[in-house]
Design an enzyme around this catalytic site. Structure first.
Site, short mmCIF file in Angstrom:
data_model
loop_
_atom_site.label_atom_id
_atom_site.label_comp_id
_atom_site.label_asym_id
_atom_site.label_seq_id
_atom_site.Cartn_x
_atom_site.Cartn_y
_atom_site.Cartn_z
N THR A 168 0.85 -1.19 0.00
CA THR A 168 0.00 0.00 0.00
C THR A 168 0.89 1.24 0.00
O THR A 168 1.93 1.26 0.64
CB THR A 168 -0.90 0.00 1.25
OG1 THR A 168 -1.83 -1.07 1.15
CG2 THR A 168 -1.64 1.31 1.40
N ARG A 196 -14.05 -6.86 -1.12
CA ARG A 196 -13.51 -6.39 0.16
C ARG A 196 -12.88 -5.02 0.00
O ARG A 196 -12.16 -4.73 -0.94
CB ARG A 196 -12.46 -7.39 0.67
CG ARG A 196 -11.78 -7.00 1.99
CD ARG A 196 -10.46 -6.30 1.78
NE ARG A 196 -9.72 -6.11 3.03
CZ ARG A 196 -8.58 -5.42 3.13
NH1 ARG A 196 -8.05 -4.87 2.06
NH2 ARG A 196 -7.97 -5.29 4.29
N VAL A 197 -13.17 -4.13 0.93
CA VAL A 197 -12.58 -2.80 0.97
C VAL A 197 -11.85 -2.65 2.30
O VAL A 197 -12.42 -2.92 3.36
CB VAL A 197 -13.65 -1.70 0.83
CG1 VAL A 197 -13.02 -0.32 0.96
CG2 VAL A 197 -14.38 -1.83 -0.50
N PHE A 221 -2.59 -4.12 8.11
CA PHE A 221 -3.78 -4.95 8.05
C PHE A 221 -5.01 -4.07 8.26
O PHE A 221 -5.27 -3.58 9.36
CB PHE A 221 -3.70 -6.07 9.08
CG PHE A 221 -4.72 -7.16 8.86
CD1 PHE A 221 -4.98 -7.63 7.59
CD2 PHE A 221 -5.41 -7.71 9.91
CE1 PHE A 221 -5.91 -8.64 7.37
CE2 PHE A 221 -6.34 -8.73 9.72
CZ PHE A 221 -6.59 -9.19 8.44
#
Length: 301
Positions: A168, A196-197, A221
């Site tokens: 990310t 999924r977001v 996470f």
């Protein structure tokens, strides 16, 4: 105000043979965005420019090079926030645009804050943004990982945080007028449930900016970050602590409350950096007072 910018390229365990690519990518993002700030560009423009570089770099889990979900597809999320007026734009589940932060920036300029999936992509086309073939987002590294995870019985995404990088990307900047902006972009977690977001496009979770406090972007996470609204908490901590202390307290809070693992970058309203992670590594880069760029994947470098 002296302009500043800091970027990150993901947290967890980065293999030795991929560390240099993470360092180079973060440096390239700062090198692209910092001169814009010196020329008088807004913090919003600077973080968008930095994220664009990282989204196009296949090293990271954002744009090209993103992880595949359980259906073998790439779904991208991104956000951007303006600390001047708390305006916010985000998208999720984007499959056909390599730089989803550009869509998020366009959303920020509307009356809305968050668009998803087909609606986000239709809006992007209406705004004249360049569409790509979804196959252009795939890289061999992630195709191999997908096949490996698909072959494992009972695999779940919480196992994805074994020793592999989570790329990310994020950026926080302050411009000459003292305005702060933050942005985060991701492909999510490997083999995630379709649809999924995570935290990256959620205001206060994976990103936050407020001129009265500071700005933050995080990586890790996402479910734990969402549950604690970690970036907004990190900015709130700036009211009582310096930037380093606020970043540290945010990660400690995340672990104490939900046993979470993540990394966060901060800029306070005076342009001071805060960096902390409770993972093995977090690739990041920032501008030093003399204008040179510092890059590292460790806390103590």
């Amino acid at each position: 105000m002296e302009p500043k910018i800091i970027v990150h390229g993901g947290a967890w365990t980065i293999p030795d043979d991929r560390k240099q690519a993470h360092l180079d990518g973060c440096r390239n993002a700062v090198e692209a965005a910092y001169p814009l700030l010196l020329q008088g560009a807004s913090a919003l423009d600077a973080v968008q420019a930095a994220i664009n570089v990282l989204e196009r770099d296949e090293t990271f889990d954002a744009g090209r090079g993103a992880v595949l979900n359980a259906d073998g597809q790439i779904e991208l999320d991104a956000s951007i926030m303006d600390g001047k007026d708390l305006n916010f734009g985000a998208v999720a589940g984007v499959r056909r645009f390599m730089t989803p932060v550009d869509i998020a920036r366009k959303v920020l300029e509307t009356e809305f804050c968050f668009l998803i999936g087909d609606g986000a992509e239709r809006f992007a086309r209406e705004q004249g943004l360049a569409e790509c073939d979804p196959r252009d987002l795939f890289v061999e590294r992630e195709l191999q990982l997908y096949e490996k995870l698909r072959s494992q019985d009972g695999y779940s995404t919480d196992q994805a945080f074994a020793p592999m990088p989570q790329g990310t990307v994020g950026a926080v900047a302050i411009d000459k007028d003292g305005n702060i902006a933050a942005s985060t972009s991701t492909g999510g977690t490997p083999y995630k449930m379709p649809g999924r977001v995570g935290d990256s496009p959620i205001c206060g979770a994976g990103v936050y900016a407020d001129n009265e406090l500071g700005g933050a972007s995080c990586t890790g996470f996402g479910e734990g970050v969402i549950r604690t609204l970690m970036c907004s908490k990190a900015c709130e901590y700036l009211a009582q602590q310096d930037a380093k202390g606020a970043a540290t307290e945010a990660i400690h809070m995340l672990y104490r409350r939900v046993s979470g693992h993540a990394g966060v970058i901060l800029l306070d309203k005076n342009g001071n950096y805060g960096i902390y992670h409770n993972t093995d590594h977090m690739a990041h880069a920032y501008v030093l007072p003399d204008g040179t760029i510092h890059t590292t994947v460790h806390m103590d470098d």
